[in-house]
Structures are given as C-alpha cells and as structure tokens.
Design a protein around this motif. Structure first.
Motif, PDB file in Angstrom:
ATOM      1  N   VAL A 153      -5.951   6.242  -5.028  1.00  0.00           N
ATOM      2  CA  VAL A 153      -4.891   7.252  -4.888  1.00  0.00           C
ATOM      3  C   VAL A 153      -5.034   8.320  -5.965  1.00  0.00           C
ATOM      4  N   ILE A 154      -5.337   7.907  -7.186  1.00  0.00           N
ATOM      5  CA  ILE A 154      -5.542   8.870  -8.273  1.00  0.00           C
ATOM      6  C   ILE A 154      -6.698   9.800  -7.936  1.00  0.00           C
ATOM      7  N   TYR A 155      -7.811   9.219  -7.522  1.00  0.00           N
ATOM      8  CA  TYR A 155      -8.995  10.028  -7.221  1.00  0.00           C
ATOM      9  C   TYR A 155      -8.736  10.979  -6.057  1.00  0.00           C
ATOM     10  N   PHE A 156      -8.064  10.478  -5.031  1.00  0.00           N
ATOM     11  CA  PHE A 156      -7.826  11.314  -3.858  1.00  0.00           C
ATOM     12  C   PHE A 156      -6.866  12.465  -4.192  1.00  0.00           C
ATOM     13  N   THR A 157      -5.847  12.176  -4.985  1.00  0.00           N
ATOM     14  CA  THR A 157      -4.890  13.218  -5.371  1.00  0.00           C
ATOM     15  C   THR A 157      -5.590  14.328  -6.146  1.00  0.00           C
ATOM     16  N   VAL A 190      -8.821  -4.333  -1.732  1.00  0.00           N
ATOM     17  CA  VAL A 190      -8.087  -4.161  -0.482  1.00  0.00           C
ATOM     18  C   VAL A 190      -6.748  -3.472  -0.741  1.00  0.00           C
ATOM     19  N   GLU A 191      -6.048  -3.893  -1.791  1.00  0.00           N
ATOM     20  CA  GLU A 191      -4.762  -3.272  -2.104  1.00  0.00           C
ATOM     21  C   GLU A 191      -4.935  -1.801  -2.466  1.00  0.00           C
ATOM     22  N   GLY A 192      -6.051  -1.470  -3.126  1.00  0.00           N
ATOM     23  CA  GLY A 192      -6.316  -0.072  -3.457  1.00  0.00           C
ATOM     24  C   GLY A 192      -6.475   0.785  -2.212  1.00  0.00           C
ATOM     25  N   VAL A 193      -7.114   0.228  -1.189  1.00  0.00           N
ATOM     26  CA  VAL A 193      -7.264   0.947   0.075  1.00  0.00           C
ATOM     27  C   VAL A 193      -5.917   1.075   0.776  1.00  0.00           C
ATOM     28  N   ARG A 194      -5.141   0.003   0.800  1.00  0.00           N
ATOM     29  CA  ARG A 194      -3.844   0.045   1.476  1.00  0.00           C
ATOM     30  C   ARG A 194      -2.913   1.068   0.828  1.00  0.00           C
TER      31      ARG A 194
END
Length: 228
Positions: A153-157, A190-194
């Motif tokens: 999420v950090i990277y995508f943001t 997996v939780e990072g993807v979710r």
C-alpha cells in the motif's frame, strides 16, 4: 468450432514446459541474461526474479507505452531491470530501489555485463524512505513494484504520486498460488496483497485489474493499474 477440449489438472512441470515451448519461438536465447541468472545464483540471491516470459512482457510494455522514465521498486539482481532498460530509447532511464547492499552490488555488476549501466540509477535503502524523498521534475511513465509485500500500500500510494496520468503501475506477486482468495489462509505477504486490494476497491485515482499467470515461476499474477 472444434469439439470441446478435454481439461485435466496441471502443475508447475506443465507450466514450465509450456513457457519453454512458447519461448523457443518468441524469445531468442540470450547468453547475457543467462549469465546474469547464473551470477545471481552464484552470489546467493534468492530465485525470485521475474521469469523470462515476464521479463519480455515488461520489455514489450515499455515499448507499447513509449516509456522513457521507469521506476522499479525492488531490484534484487537486476534481471527485470535489464529487460526494462534494453527496451528504453537512447534517452530513457530506469531508477531502481533496493534495500540490500549486496543485492545492489550484484545488480550493478549485472548492469555492466549487459551494457545498460548508463541507463540505470540504483538507490540503496528502504524503498518507503527512498520513495518519499523523490520529487522528480518529470513524472514516471511506468512503475514496477516487486518488493516486500507488506509494504504494497505504501509503495502503490507513492507510485500514484510519481507516475503521470495515463501511466501504468504494475504490482507483482498478488495471486500467490490462489492463496490470497482463501479466507482462512494468512501470512504477511498474503495480508499485504489483501490490504492493497482493499485500498484499490474505492480508489478513484486508478483503474486496475489483476492478471493471473502460470509458468516456470508457478501460479501467481500481477495488478495492472492505470493512473487516471
């Protein structure tokens, strides 16, 4: 139309065979890239780089976008970076971020071996910190995220901030043998993807889909997102 094809369960050996077969027609043998793969193994790097097929996909994507500026989060030994750099025009460049100094050194050696070192800049350190410090004069055309999954999420943001409107963000390893879609299965990756999928659900700044893949690296997939 021919009769219905009979389907049977397949496994990674079938997927490897299929990759090798198709690649034998579409991707010429490359002694340099084979030397890069060997060097990464000899230097003790984990075997988690993109496959040959996936590397070619990144190359074609760069060409399709007419990309000149690419950001990569997660260098490892630079295998994917080389595919990207080779596809860039003469005035193109890749900025790649890597947390591990040893991996970065191996990657630098590989860039020289491939003759693309002049197109690539590598920043060593935690990617979240490196991204936060980036304020380029021109936005990136493509961002490829292939690093620790809990930080997705950090990277995508940050990628959204750094990529141009109409630019593409790829996040690798988001299917993970289908385990992301199994509610009772849980690990940090997996939780990072979710968490990323939950963040994307109502994100009006991008349009995205997941593409499942099978091949020599197993059953996985990537998120393909376009910045609006």
């Amino acid at each position: 139309m021919a009769g219905r094809q009979h389907h049977k369960p397949t496994d990674i050996e079938d997927w490897k065979r299929s990759d090798e077969y198709h690649n034998s027609f579409l991707i010429p043998k490359d002694d340099v890239l084979e030397a890069v793969v060997k060097n990464n193994k000899d230097q003790g790097l984990p075997d988690i780089a993109v496959s040959t097929t996936q590397g070619k996909f990144l190359s074609l994507l760069v060409k399709s976008l007419g990309a000149k500026r690419v950001l990569e989060v997660g260098t490892l030994g630079g295998y994917s970076t080389i595919w990207i750099a080779r596809a860039l025009p003469t005035d193109g460049s890749v900025l790649t971020l890597e947390i591990n100094p040893h991996h970065a050194k191996v990657a630098q050696d590989n860039f020289k071996l491939a003759g693309v070192q002049d197109k690539i800049a590598i920043t060593v350190g935690p990617a979240a910190e490196s991204l936060a410090k980036l304020h380029p004069e021109q936005p990136f055309d493509l961002v490829f995220i292939d690093a620790d999954k809990p930080s997705n999420v950090i990277y995508f943001t940050e990628a959204k901030r750094l990529v141009r409107p109409g630019g593409v963000i790829i996040v690798d390893n988001v299917v993970r043998y289908g385990r992301v879609a199994v509610p009772e299965y849980s690990d940090v990756n997996v939780e990072g993807v979710r968490k990323l999928l939950n963040a994307l659900k109502d994100d009006e700044e991008v349009d995205a889909t997941t593409m499942g893949t099978v091949g020599e690296k197993g059953y996985d997939g990537f998120i393909y997102a376009i910045r609006k």
